[in-house]
Write a protein that holds these residues in place. Sequence first.
Motif, PDB file in Angstrom:
ATOM      1  N   ALA A  41       0.814  -1.207   0.000  1.00 16.49           N
ATOM      2  CA  ALA A  41       0.000   0.000   0.000  1.00 16.49           C
ATOM      3  C   ALA A  41       0.849   1.260   0.000  1.00 16.49           C
ATOM      4  CB  ALA A  41      -0.940  -0.014   1.212  1.00 16.49           C
ATOM      5  N   ASP A  45      -0.651   5.439  -4.802  1.00 23.96           N
ATOM      6  CA  ASP A  45      -1.399   6.653  -4.496  1.00 23.96           C
ATOM      7  C   ASP A  45      -2.847   6.274  -4.173  1.00 23.96           C
ATOM      8  OD1 ASP A  45      -3.323   8.948  -5.535  1.00 23.96           O
ATOM      9  OD2 ASP A  45      -1.409   9.867  -4.941  1.00 23.96           O
ATOM     10  N   THR A  46      -3.245   6.525  -2.936  1.00 24.23           N
ATOM     11  CA  THR A  46      -4.579   6.109  -2.482  1.00 24.23           C
ATOM     12  C   THR A  46      -5.688   6.745  -3.292  1.00 24.23           C
ATOM     13  OG1 THR A  46      -3.792   5.740  -0.219  1.00 24.23           O
ATOM     14  CG2 THR A  46      -6.167   6.059  -0.523  1.00 24.23           C
ATOM     15  N   ASP A  47      -5.647   8.058  -3.466  1.00 25.50           N
ATOM     16  CA  ASP A  47      -6.713   8.754  -4.193  1.00 25.50           C
ATOM     17  C   ASP A  47      -6.832   8.249  -5.624  1.00 25.50           C
ATOM     18  OD1 ASP A  47      -7.268  10.246  -1.946  1.00 25.50           O
ATOM     19  OD2 ASP A  47      -6.036  11.953  -2.562  1.00 25.50           O
ATOM     20  N   LEU A  50      -8.413   4.660  -5.641  1.00 26.09           N
ATOM     21  CA  LEU A  50      -9.834   4.709  -5.320  1.00 26.09           C
ATOM     22  C   LEU A  50     -10.637   5.275  -6.487  1.00 26.09           C
ATOM     23  CD1 LEU A  50      -9.885   5.865  -1.579  1.00 26.09           C
ATOM     24  CD2 LEU A  50     -10.094   3.554  -2.506  1.00 26.09           C
ATOM     25  N   ASP A  56     -13.710   6.981  -5.392  1.00 33.48           N
ATOM     26  CA  ASP A  56     -13.069   8.252  -5.053  1.00 33.48           C
ATOM     27  C   ASP A  56     -13.971   9.088  -4.158  1.00 33.48           C
ATOM     28  OD1 ASP A  56     -14.543   8.141  -7.535  1.00 33.48           O
ATOM     29  OD2 ASP A  56     -14.142  10.281  -7.749  1.00 33.48           O
ATOM     30  N   HIS A  86      -8.554  -0.505   9.397  1.00 32.65           N
ATOM     31  CA  HIS A  86      -8.524  -0.014   8.021  1.00 32.65           C
ATOM     32  C   HIS A  86      -9.181  -1.030   7.102  1.00 32.65           C
ATOM     33  CE1 HIS A  86      -4.884  -2.564   8.292  1.00 32.65           C
ATOM     34  NE2 HIS A  86      -5.083  -2.802   7.015  1.00 32.65           N
ATOM     35  N   GLU A  95      -2.877  -2.317  -3.981  1.00 38.48           N
ATOM     36  CA  GLU A  95      -3.835  -2.135  -2.901  1.00 38.48           C
ATOM     37  C   GLU A  95      -3.445  -0.953  -2.039  1.00 38.48           C
ATOM     38  OE1 GLU A  95      -2.102  -5.175   0.528  1.00 38.48           O
ATOM     39  OE2 GLU A  95      -3.877  -5.730  -0.631  1.00 38.48           O
ATOM     40  N   VAL A  96      -4.445  -0.373  -1.391  1.00 40.54           N
ATOM     41  CA  VAL A  96      -4.223   0.737  -0.470  1.00 40.54           C
ATOM     42  C   VAL A  96      -4.987   0.459   0.814  1.00 40.54           C
ATOM     43  CG1 VAL A  96      -3.806   2.477  -2.249  1.00 40.54           C
ATOM     44  CG2 VAL A  96      -6.147   2.053  -1.458  1.00 40.54           C
ATOM     45  N   VAL A  98      -7.195   2.141   3.678  1.00 41.25           N
ATOM     46  CA  VAL A  98      -7.994   3.324   3.969  1.00 41.25           C
ATOM     47  C   VAL A  98      -8.451   3.237   5.427  1.00 41.25           C
ATOM     48  CG1 VAL A  98      -9.973   4.715   3.286  1.00 41.25           C
ATOM     49  CG2 VAL A  98      -8.773   3.323   1.576  1.00 41.25           C
TER      50      VAL A  98
END
Length: 207
Positions: A41, A45-47, A50, A56, A86, A95-96, A98
């Motif tokens: 993760a 980049d998470t954003d 998503l 998003d 999370h 994968e991220v 959140v």
Amino acid sequence: MRARVSTSAVGLALALTVSLSACSTGAQEQASPAGGSPSPAATVDTDQLLAEVGLDGRSGQEIVEELERSPEPRPLAVGASVREDHVLVSDGTQEVAVPLPEDAFYVSVAPFVEETHECFYHSLATCRGELAGEEVSVLISDGDGQVLVDETVTTGANGFTGFWLPRGIEGGTIEVTADGLEGSVPLATTPGSPTCVTTLQLAPVEA
């Protein structure tokens, strides 16, 4: 609840055609929908991820609730596994993580009559329970007997129903009743506790 839940075990065995999917256990990570190993993760980049999977702008809690309620058949196109603090979201190659609310612990329950599967971390993408779209009454209490949940709900298309509970519960109980059947299992929301409950078997209420 539909009549099949209160029929005999033989009738149920013949009527059930749904294949139950194994969720991730405490000893293994959730596999990605594509069957690959998602990248760490921290390198993604998470954003951006998503946005790519259509989530998003959602918080971790919103992601969990949206995917849990999805009427789409499992597996979903996006991978998602609920952990203690999370939710891991995957596009199949990356994968991220959140964050989830600091004061709440998500527990998803799949009551069953005949068939179940092992589960520790609830997979919003692949977990499937026996009783989808069924009305059940749920009573959740903490270790002191304080009632946290007392409501009638309908299980989702995945056969699960989820609840946000206080963290730190020990010695709690989840009780489910439905159409003359009942069952209960212990509950904990302490560190190391599962987010997936697939051990709650419903049986005829004893006179």
